[in-house]
Write a protein that holds these residues in place. Structure first.
Motif, PDB file in Angstrom:
ATOM      1  N   ALA A   1       1.101  -1.627   0.104  1.00 15.54           N
ATOM      2  CA  ALA A   1      -0.388   0.388   0.073  1.00 15.54           C
ATOM      3  C   ALA A   1       1.068   0.805   0.053  1.00 15.54           C
ATOM      4  N   THR A   2       1.838   1.057   1.031  1.00 17.57           N
ATOM      5  CA  THR A   2       2.655   2.230   1.291  1.00 17.57           C
ATOM      6  C   THR A   2       3.271   2.525  -0.489  1.00 17.57           C
ATOM      7  N   ALA A   3       4.403   1.483  -0.918  1.00 14.06           N
ATOM      8  CA  ALA A   3       4.797   1.478  -2.208  1.00 14.06           C
ATOM      9  C   ALA A   3       4.228   1.768  -3.723  1.00 14.06           C
ATOM     10  N   LEU A   4       3.043   1.670  -3.484  1.00 19.93           N
ATOM     11  CA  LEU A   4       1.901   1.652  -4.213  1.00 19.93           C
ATOM     12  C   LEU A   4       0.669   3.301  -4.443  1.00 19.93           C
ATOM     13  N   MET A   5       1.168   3.570  -3.258  1.00 21.93           N
ATOM     14  CA  MET A   5       0.624   4.729  -3.110  1.00 21.93           C
ATOM     15  C   MET A   5      -0.213   5.959  -3.972  1.00 21.93           C
ATOM     16  N   SER A   6       1.459   6.182  -4.682  1.00 21.03           N
ATOM     17  CA  SER A   6       1.008   7.609  -5.643  1.00 21.03           C
ATOM     18  C   SER A   6       0.242   6.897  -6.327  1.00 21.03           C
ATOM     19  N   HIS A   7       0.673   5.775  -7.284  1.00 21.83           N
ATOM     20  CA  HIS A   7       0.169   4.769  -8.670  1.00 21.83           C
ATOM     21  C   HIS A   7      -1.191   5.018  -8.159  1.00 21.83           C
ATOM     22  N   LEU A   8      -2.485   4.348  -7.043  1.00 23.26           N
ATOM     23  CA  LEU A   8      -3.707   4.624  -7.178  1.00 23.26           C
ATOM     24  C   LEU A   8      -4.106   6.660  -7.075  1.00 23.26           C
ATOM     25  N   GLN A   9      -2.772   7.013  -5.848  1.00 22.69           N
ATOM     26  CA  GLN A   9      -4.070   8.903  -5.974  1.00 22.69           C
ATOM     27  C   GLN A   9      -3.416   9.162  -7.349  1.00 22.69           C
ATOM     28  N   SER A  10      -3.258   8.557  -8.831  1.00 17.50           N
ATOM     29  CA  SER A  10      -3.290   9.510 -10.130  1.00 17.50           C
ATOM     30  C   SER A  10      -4.715   8.985 -10.510  1.00 17.50           C
ATOM     31  N   ARG A  11      -4.857   7.942 -10.071  1.00 14.95           N
ATOM     32  CA  ARG A  11      -6.033   7.875 -10.902  1.00 14.95           C
ATOM     33  C   ARG A  11      -7.315   8.388 -10.648  1.00 14.95           C
ATOM     34  N   PRO A  12      -8.638   8.053 -11.542  1.00 11.13           N
ATOM     35  CA  PRO A  12      -9.558   8.972 -10.915  1.00 11.13           C
ATOM     36  C   PRO A  12     -10.546   8.257  -9.997  1.00 11.13           C
ATOM     37  N   GLU A  13     -10.320   7.804  -9.546  1.00 11.94           N
ATOM     38  CA  GLU A  13     -10.890   6.807  -9.194  1.00 11.94           C
ATOM     39  C   GLU A  13      -9.874   5.083  -8.680  1.00 11.94           C
ATOM     40  N   ALA A  14      -9.849   4.826  -7.856  1.00 13.84           N
ATOM     41  CA  ALA A  14      -8.712   3.988  -6.906  1.00 13.84           C
ATOM     42  C   ALA A  14      -9.297   2.659  -5.686  1.00 13.84           C
ATOM     43  N   SER A  15      -8.877   1.963  -5.341  1.00 12.87           N
ATOM     44  CA  SER A  15      -9.454   0.781  -4.405  1.00 12.87           C
ATOM     45  C   SER A  15      -8.363   0.184  -3.727  1.00 12.87           C
ATOM     46  N   ILE A  16      -8.715   0.236  -2.228  1.00 16.57           N
ATOM     47  CA  ILE A  16      -7.459  -1.220  -2.052  1.00 16.57           C
ATOM     48  C   ILE A  16      -8.167  -1.902  -0.942  1.00 16.57           C
ATOM     49  N   VAL A  17      -7.928  -3.211  -1.334  1.00 13.28           N
ATOM     50  CA  VAL A  17      -9.099  -4.068  -0.920  1.00 13.28           C
ATOM     51  C   VAL A  17      -7.928  -4.770  -0.128  1.00 13.28           C
ATOM     52  N   ASN A  18      -8.091  -5.520   1.216  1.00  9.25           N
ATOM     53  CA  ASN A  18      -7.374  -6.094   2.115  1.00  9.25           C
ATOM     54  C   ASN A  18      -7.997  -7.207   2.362  1.00  9.25           C
ATOM     55  N   VAL A  19      -7.356  -8.189   2.142  1.00 12.43           N
ATOM     56  CA  VAL A  19      -8.958  -9.372   2.709  1.00 12.43           C
ATOM     57  C   VAL A  19      -7.742  -9.675   4.067  1.00 12.43           C
TER      58      VAL A  19
ATOM     59  N   SER B   1      -5.829 -10.174  12.438  1.00 10.65           N
ATOM     60  CA  SER B   1      -6.429  -8.245  12.977  1.00 10.65           C
ATOM     61  C   SER B   1      -5.820  -7.027  13.186  1.00 10.65           C
ATOM     62  N   GLY B   2      -4.587  -7.943  13.374  1.00 13.70           N
ATOM     63  CA  GLY B   2      -3.387  -6.512  12.585  1.00 13.70           C
ATOM     64  C   GLY B   2      -3.493  -5.665  11.333  1.00 13.70           C
ATOM     65  N   LEU B   3      -3.725  -6.583  10.245  1.00 15.71           N
ATOM     66  CA  LEU B   3      -4.675  -5.811   9.098  1.00 15.71           C
ATOM     67  C   LEU B   3      -6.134  -5.523   8.905  1.00 15.71           C
ATOM     68  N   ARG B   4      -7.346  -6.066   9.820  1.00 19.05           N
ATOM     69  CA  ARG B   4      -7.821  -4.845  10.031  1.00 19.05           C
ATOM     70  C   ARG B   4      -7.426  -3.955  10.283  1.00 19.05           C
ATOM     71  N   PHE B   5      -6.850  -3.754  12.021  1.00 18.75           N
ATOM     72  CA  PHE B   5      -6.665  -2.090  12.339  1.00 18.75           C
ATOM     73  C   PHE B   5      -5.953  -1.193  11.729  1.00 18.75           C
ATOM     74  N   TYR B   6      -5.551  -1.595  11.177  1.00 19.16           N
ATOM     75  CA  TYR B   6      -4.577  -0.935   9.518  1.00 19.16           C
ATOM     76  C   TYR B   6      -5.721  -0.593   8.555  1.00 19.16           C
ATOM     77  N   THR B   7      -6.577  -1.508   8.312  1.00 22.13           N
ATOM     78  CA  THR B   7      -7.214  -1.770   7.746  1.00 22.13           C
ATOM     79  C   THR B   7      -8.243  -0.083   7.374  1.00 22.13           C
ATOM     80  N   LEU B   8      -8.611   0.138   9.055  1.00 20.99           N
ATOM     81  CA  LEU B   8      -9.924   0.924   9.407  1.00 20.99           C
ATOM     82  C   LEU B   8      -9.254   2.465   9.590  1.00 20.99           C
ATOM     83  N   ALA B   9      -7.981   2.464  10.046  1.00 21.27           N
ATOM     84  CA  ALA B   9      -7.116   3.407  10.335  1.00 21.27           C
ATOM     85  C   ALA B   9      -7.212   4.138   8.869  1.00 21.27           C
TER      86      ALA B   9
END
Length: 240
Positions: free
Chosen positions: A115-133, A153-161
């Protein structure tokens, strides 16, 4: 989100839920790139017409290889699906700490780094999604799987934040919480298992409908129990 023409990176897409989801995403019109580490499964997905980036995500080198393999391409949807289940039960035998470290990295560190490394790619798009399973076990733990539960549970709380941080931006943050699914990971689990195709269908539905949280199958009942009494939910899952 309308997935027609969207560029999707799906980790762990050569087996289990990820493999089923890859086909469903492609049927929905997305351009799907998957990751995998098993040579036979990688070859099988390539034979099906998918681009596969070979990368194991249990260490920083594997994550870096994936990011390098993606390069400067457009990215509309990042799906952090890859995960590892590790035996960690002192009632049976002394656990393997190295295997636990690999699982912690794959299940928690890797999604955060991607998510950190690819955030700039997502931010440059008209709409984007991060999906954490994550998992239903991110809500209440099972005694025999403490490492898996802790990472999910750690990934869940990261996702919420992360969702709160990105509120008001063009990036949606979605959490999918599967129940026990009929995958190789759950071979030997005596509980009733959801078919992978149905689990994938519900994850896809959440993406298409921009839902923040997809409680899948029996996870819905667990979420309801947790809303009534967190202690009750824990008592139910800790037995397993």
């Amino acid at each position: 989100m309308d997935l027609k023409g969207k560029h999707v990176l799906l980790t762990g897409g050569t087996n289990g839920i990820g493999k089923a989801l890859a086909f469903q995403l492609r049927d929905a019109g997305a351009n799907v790139v998957v990751t995998g580490r098993n040579a036979e499964r990688v070859a099988a997905m390539r034979a099906e017409g998918f681009e596969v980036i070979e990368a194991g995500l249990s260490n920083a080198a594997g994550v870096d290889a994936l990011v390098d393999g993606w390069g400067d391409r457009a990215l509309d949807v990042l799906i952090n699906n890859a995960g590892q289940l590790v035996d960690h039960d002192f009632r049976k035998m002394p656990p393997d700490s190295d295997a636990a470290d690999d699982a912690i990295y794959a299940n928690l560190n890797a999604p955060i780094r991607l998510a950190t490394a690819l955030m700039s790619h997502l931010q440059s798009r008209p709409e984007a999604s991060i999906v954490n399973v994550t998992s239903g076990l991110a809500i209440a733990p099972a005694a025999r799987q403490p490492v898996y539960c802790a990472t999910k549970s750690g990934l869940r709380f990261y996702t919420l934040a992360l969702r709160e941080q990105l509120k008001g931006t063009r990036i949606k943050v979605i959490e999918a919480l599967p129940p026990v699914v009929d995958t190789q990971m759950n071979d030997g689990n005596p509980m009733k298992k959801m078919p992978v195709e149905e689990c994938a269908r519900q994850i896809l539905k959440a993406i298409l409908n921009d839902r923040e949280e997809a409680n899948i199958g029996m996870t819905k009942a667990l979420r309801f129990a947790e809303s009534l009494s967190p202690g009750l939910a824990k008592r139910v899952t800790l037995r397993f």
